[in-house]
Design an enzyme around this catalytic site. Structure first.
Site, PDB file in Angstrom:
ATOM      1  N   ASN A  10      98.944  60.235 -11.642  1.00 17.07           N
ATOM      2  CA  ASN A  10      98.795  60.593 -12.830  1.00 17.07           C
ATOM      3  C   ASN A  10      97.274  61.643 -12.440  1.00 17.07           C
ATOM      4  O   ASN A  10      96.404  61.216 -12.113  1.00 17.07           O
ATOM      5  CB  ASN A  10      98.397  59.208 -12.934  1.00 17.07           C
ATOM      6  CG  ASN A  10      97.553  59.025 -14.126  1.00 17.07           C
ATOM      7  OD1 ASN A  10      97.577  59.891 -14.937  1.00 17.07           O
ATOM      8  ND2 ASN A  10      97.387  58.262 -14.856  1.00 17.07           N
ATOM      9  N   ARG A  93     103.326  61.309 -14.603  1.00 14.14           N
ATOM     10  CA  ARG A  93     103.144  60.507 -16.261  1.00 14.14           C
ATOM     11  C   ARG A  93     102.248  61.923 -16.856  1.00 14.14           C
ATOM     12  O   ARG A  93     101.565  63.020 -16.545  1.00 14.14           O
ATOM     13  CB  ARG A  93     101.274  59.836 -15.796  1.00 14.14           C
ATOM     14  CG  ARG A  93     100.851  59.873 -17.045  1.00 14.14           C
ATOM     15  CD  ARG A  93      99.826  58.308 -17.453  1.00 14.14           C
ATOM     16  NE  ARG A  93      99.562  58.284 -18.304  1.00 14.14           N
ATOM     17  CZ  ARG A  93      98.212  58.594 -18.954  1.00 14.14           C
ATOM     18  NH1 ARG A  93      96.967  59.087 -18.488  1.00 14.14           N
ATOM     19  NH2 ARG A  93      97.675  58.468 -20.467  1.00 14.14           N
ATOM     20  N   HIS A 182      99.673  56.193 -24.995  1.00 15.63           N
ATOM     21  CA  HIS A 182     100.174  54.552 -24.191  1.00 15.63           C
ATOM     22  C   HIS A 182     101.703  54.357 -24.479  1.00 15.63           C
ATOM     23  O   HIS A 182     101.873  53.199 -24.095  1.00 15.63           O
ATOM     24  CB  HIS A 182      99.343  53.081 -24.963  1.00 15.63           C
ATOM     25  CG  HIS A 182      97.558  53.763 -24.761  1.00 15.63           C
ATOM     26  ND1 HIS A 182      97.143  53.308 -25.564  1.00 15.63           N
ATOM     27  CD2 HIS A 182      96.984  54.234 -23.419  1.00 15.63           C
ATOM     28  CE1 HIS A 182      96.070  53.447 -25.069  1.00 15.63           C
ATOM     29  NE2 HIS A 182      95.745  54.296 -23.566  1.00 15.63           N
ATOM     30  N   ASN A 213      90.016  50.935 -22.640  1.00 15.96           N
ATOM     31  CA  ASN A 213      88.603  51.312 -23.377  1.00 15.96           C
ATOM     32  C   ASN A 213      89.183  52.341 -24.140  1.00 15.96           C
ATOM     33  O   ASN A 213      88.735  52.712 -25.061  1.00 15.96           O
ATOM     34  CB  ASN A 213      88.035  52.503 -21.546  1.00 15.96           C
ATOM     35  CG  ASN A 213      87.009  53.333 -21.745  1.00 15.96           C
ATOM     36  OD1 ASN A 213      85.719  52.868 -22.863  1.00 15.96           O
ATOM     37  ND2 ASN A 213      86.568  54.277 -21.515  1.00 15.96           N
ATOM     38  N   MET A 285      83.521  45.696 -22.628  1.00 16.37           N
ATOM     39  CA  MET A 285      83.684  43.851 -23.683  1.00 16.37           C
ATOM     40  C   MET A 285      82.946  43.308 -22.706  1.00 16.37           C
ATOM     41  O   MET A 285      82.625  42.477 -23.392  1.00 16.37           O
ATOM     42  CB  MET A 285      85.088  43.910 -23.219  1.00 16.37           C
ATOM     43  CG  MET A 285      85.979  42.857 -24.562  1.00 16.37           C
ATOM     44  SD  MET A 285      84.960  43.250 -26.160  1.00 16.37           S
ATOM     45  CE  MET A 285      85.827  44.244 -26.679  1.00 16.37           C
ATOM     46  N   ARG A 286      82.931  43.407 -21.353  1.00 13.22           N
ATOM     47  CA  ARG A 286      82.270  41.952 -21.041  1.00 13.22           C
ATOM     48  C   ARG A 286      80.659  41.729 -21.179  1.00 13.22           C
ATOM     49  O   ARG A 286      80.508  41.533 -21.213  1.00 13.22           O
ATOM     50  CB  ARG A 286      82.097  42.189 -18.903  1.00 13.22           C
ATOM     51  CG  ARG A 286      83.790  41.836 -18.397  1.00 13.22           C
ATOM     52  CD  ARG A 286      83.824  42.156 -16.850  1.00 13.22           C
ATOM     53  NE  ARG A 286      83.314  44.270 -16.930  1.00 13.22           N
ATOM     54  CZ  ARG A 286      84.755  44.898 -15.926  1.00 13.22           C
ATOM     55  NH1 ARG A 286      85.420  44.734 -15.236  1.00 13.22           N
ATOM     56  NH2 ARG A 286      84.942  46.190 -16.422  1.00 13.22           N
ATOM     57  N   GLY A 332      93.040  46.268 -20.154  1.00 12.39           N
ATOM     58  CA  GLY A 332      91.767  46.028 -19.560  1.00 12.39           C
ATOM     59  C   GLY A 332      90.887  44.879 -20.841  1.00 12.39           C
ATOM     60  O   GLY A 332      91.054  43.187 -20.427  1.00 12.39           O
ATOM     61  N   VAL A 333      90.692  44.951 -21.553  1.00 16.51           N
ATOM     62  CA  VAL A 333      90.246  44.199 -22.647  1.00 16.51           C
ATOM     63  C   VAL A 333      91.398  43.023 -23.170  1.00 16.51           C
ATOM     64  O   VAL A 333      91.339  41.619 -23.195  1.00 16.51           O
ATOM     65  CB  VAL A 333      89.588  44.364 -23.940  1.00 16.51           C
ATOM     66  CG1 VAL A 333      89.281  43.813 -25.238  1.00 16.51           C
ATOM     67  CG2 VAL A 333      88.398  45.571 -24.169  1.00 16.51           C
ATOM     68  N   ASN A 336      91.927  40.586 -20.623  1.00 17.29           N
ATOM     69  CA  ASN A 336      91.048  39.775 -19.421  1.00 17.29           C
ATOM     70  C   ASN A 336      90.283  39.411 -20.916  1.00 17.29           C
ATOM     71  O   ASN A 336      88.816  37.919 -20.324  1.00 17.29           O
ATOM     72  CB  ASN A 336      90.705  40.512 -19.093  1.00 17.29           C
ATOM     73  CG  ASN A 336      90.640  40.972 -17.917  1.00 17.29           C
ATOM     74  OD1 ASN A 336      91.144  40.517 -16.355  1.00 17.29           O
ATOM     75  ND2 ASN A 336      91.309  42.786 -17.547  1.00 17.29           N
TER      76      ASN A 336
HETATM   77  P1  ADP Z   1      91.575  52.520 -19.389  1.00 21.80           P
HETATM   78  O1  ADP Z   1      92.631  52.376 -18.829  1.00 21.80           O
HETATM   79  O2  ADP Z   1      91.792  52.800 -20.942  1.00 21.80           O
HETATM   80  O3  ADP Z   1      90.103  53.284 -19.315  1.00 21.80           O
HETATM   81  P2  ADP Z   1      91.244  49.946 -19.271  1.00 21.80           P
HETATM   82  O4  ADP Z   1      92.935  48.707 -19.575  1.00 21.80           O
HETATM   83  O5  ADP Z   1      91.361  49.893 -16.859  1.00 21.80           O
HETATM   84  O6  ADP Z   1      91.225  51.116 -19.000  1.00 21.80           O
HETATM   85  O7  ADP Z   1      90.105  49.233 -19.853  1.00 21.80           O
HETATM   86  C1  ADP Z   1      88.662  48.564 -19.190  1.00 21.80           C
HETATM   87  C2  ADP Z   1      87.953  48.537 -20.404  1.00 21.80           C
HETATM   88  O8  ADP Z   1      88.879  46.531 -19.774  1.00 21.80           O
HETATM   89  C3  ADP Z   1      86.329  47.814 -19.679  1.00 21.80           C
HETATM   90  O9  ADP Z   1      86.363  49.052 -19.939  1.00 21.80           O
HETATM   91  C4  ADP Z   1      86.301  46.878 -19.950  1.00 21.80           C
HETATM   92  O10 ADP Z   1      85.338  46.525 -21.782  1.00 21.80           O
HETATM   93  C5  ADP Z   1      87.203  45.850 -20.440  1.00 21.80           C
HETATM   94  N1  ADP Z   1      87.142  44.803 -19.027  1.00 21.80           N
HETATM   95  C6  ADP Z   1      87.893  45.035 -17.733  1.00 21.80           C
HETATM   96  N2  ADP Z   1      88.173  43.360 -16.891  1.00 21.80           N
HETATM   97  C7  ADP Z   1      87.660  42.829 -18.772  1.00 21.80           C
HETATM   98  C8  ADP Z   1      87.243  41.458 -18.336  1.00 21.80           C
HETATM   99  N3  ADP Z   1      86.914  40.475 -17.048  1.00 21.80           N
HETATM  100  N4  ADP Z   1      86.627  40.619 -19.349  1.00 21.80           N
HETATM  101  C9  ADP Z   1      86.020  41.563 -20.822  1.00 21.80           C
HETATM  102  N5  ADP Z   1      86.526  43.093 -20.889  1.00 21.80           N
HETATM  103  C10 ADP Z   1      87.380  43.472 -19.346  1.00 21.80           C
END
Ligand code: ADP
Length: 402
Positions: A10, A93, A182, A213, A285-286, A332-333, A336
């Site tokens: 990637n 990718r 995506h 993100n 988001m955390r 990520g969001v 989690n």
């Molecule tokens: P990308 O691939 O678009 O960069 P990801 O799918 O890795 O993003 O997601 C990253 C985002 O996930 C972070 O900016 C954060 O907002 C969110 N994130 C990661 N871990 C947690 C968690 N434990 N709780 C809430 N949000 C989380």
């Protein structure tokens, strides 16, 4: 010896992420990344999965060629070198495949030329992807190099969803249409959701919410995408970490005429300084949840706007699909942030989906349902795995061609 390994690359503008997988059991053999390519303090992080011992290295890596050579050396140190006869293919990718690339594709000169022709609609991503491909080709010219496109899964969208309501001639001249992104994740997650329900993908309708993100939603009918929230570029749709998502396009004219901002300034504003970070100063988001829990009103408003937009898309895709079997959260969001899942589905009971507070609070890396057994519409959390999906698609193509 049969070749069963696939290297997934990637390539970004200043980074290369990679994974080496063995497709006999889809296991990972090595994962890593090179960051800050072209700077004095480039960083390579490499983990051979068997030993789990990560090696890190900081120093100047001039370009993608040097980066890939450094990756190849690290892999060799673990006996996983790119010269191995066990390597079956390199899967790349590629962000923008336009209308043309609907499937994973073996890369030849014509394919390279087409990816290059798409640079005007993907100025940030396609040049980096091309550099990664050319470098990998130079290292292993004999090996199939397969492009897996972020846009491919969305090419099944009907014209009614894929076209903007603007002058057709102008749109066609400049290739302006809704491509979506995506796609590898939406494809993987919609299939995994069907599996979780014990059904085949062609039997189920799923709304996939990829919330990282960058964030996008898709409406998937019987395994095929019929609508998605990102458009010509990843700027359209949901509120994201740093992107605005949907807004009146006239905001741009206003910023030009009244705000005297340049095209580049507006581009940066909407892609890098908007969304959650523009609304409250944080895009993680955390941190936003921590501030919300501490009573921070600005963070609360950002969260509410994020959820409001998400709900609008869920509602829209209910109408597009007619019948929904599951809503799947990923990235990520989505994977989690339990409060995001809870808030996005709250109040939709009449439509069918319900989130069970206890199930939703459980942390796990496994695909799982967070809706109670009686819910008419399942709510699922499905960790996405774009690298595995790229490797799977690339390997299937190599097998088919042999
Ligand atoms: P990308 O691939 O678009 O960069 P990801 O799918 O890795 O993003 O997601 C990253 C985002 O996930 C972070 O900016 C954060 O907002 C969110 N994130 C990661 N871990 C947690 C968690 N434990 N709780 C809430 N949000 C989380």
């Amino acid at each position: 010896m049969s070749s069963t390994r696939v290297l997934v690359l990637n390539s970004g503008s200043s980074s290369v992420k990679y994974q080496l997988l063995d497709m006999r059991d889809s296991s990972r053999l090595a994962v890593g990344l090179v960051e800050r390519i072209g700077e004095e303090s480039s960083r390579l992080k490499h983990t051979p999965v068997e030993s789990g011992r990560t090696r890190e290295w900081t120093g100047p890596i001039a370009d993608h060629e040097a980066a890939l050579k450094a990756v190849a050396e690290e892999l060799s140190r673990d006996g996983l070198g790119l010269d191995s006869p066990e390597l079956a293919a390199i899967g790349h990718r590629v962000v923008h495949g336009g209308k043309h690339f609907t499937e994973p594709t073996v890369i030849d000169d014509a394919v390279l030329a087409e990816i290059e022709r798409l640079i005007p609609v993907a100025p940030l991503h396609n040049p980096a992807n091309l550099t990664g491909i050319r470098t990998a080709q130079a290292l292993r010219p004999d090996l199939p190099q397969i492009a897996v496109f972020d846009t491919a899964f969305h090419t099944t969208m009907p014209e009614s969803a894929a076209r903007y309501a603007i002058d057709v001639k102008t749109a066609d001249e400049h290739r302006i249409r809704r491509y979506g992104f995506h796609g590898t994740s939406h494809a993987y997650v919609s299939r995994a959701t069907a599996k979780l329900l014990g059904k085949s993908p062609d039997e189920v309708n799923v709304i996939v919410l990829h919330l990282g993100n960058g964030a996008s939603a898709s409406a998937v009918r019987g395994g095929k995408c019929v609508d998605t929230s990102m458009g010509l570029t990843p700027l359209e749709g949901l509120v994201m970490g740093t992107r605005s998502g949907d807004m009146d396009p006239a905001v741009i004219f206003h910023l030009m005429r009244v705000g005297k901002m340049s095209t580049d300034e507006i581009d940066t504003l909407l892609n890098k300084k908007s969304g959650l970070i523009g609304l409250c100063g944080d895009n993680d988001m955390r941190e936003i949840r921590r501030r919300v829990d501490a009573g921070d009103e600005q963070a609360q408003l950002a969260f509410d706007i994020y959820i409001h937009r998400l709900k609008k898309y869920i509602g829209a895709y209910y109408a597009v699909l007619g019948r929904v079997d599951a809503i799947a959260f990923t990235a990520g969001v989505g994977e989690n942030a339990a409060p995001v899942r809870e808030a996005a589905v709250a109040g939709l009971e009449e439509l069918g989906p319900v989130v069970d507070g206890e199930l939703n609070g459980i942390r796990s890396d496994e695909p799982r349902l967070v809706s109670p057994a009686h819910a008419r519409v399942a709510v699922a959390v499905v960790p996405t795995d774009e690298e595995l999906e790229i490797a799977t698609q690339a390997y299937a193509l190599v097998k088919k061609n042999n």
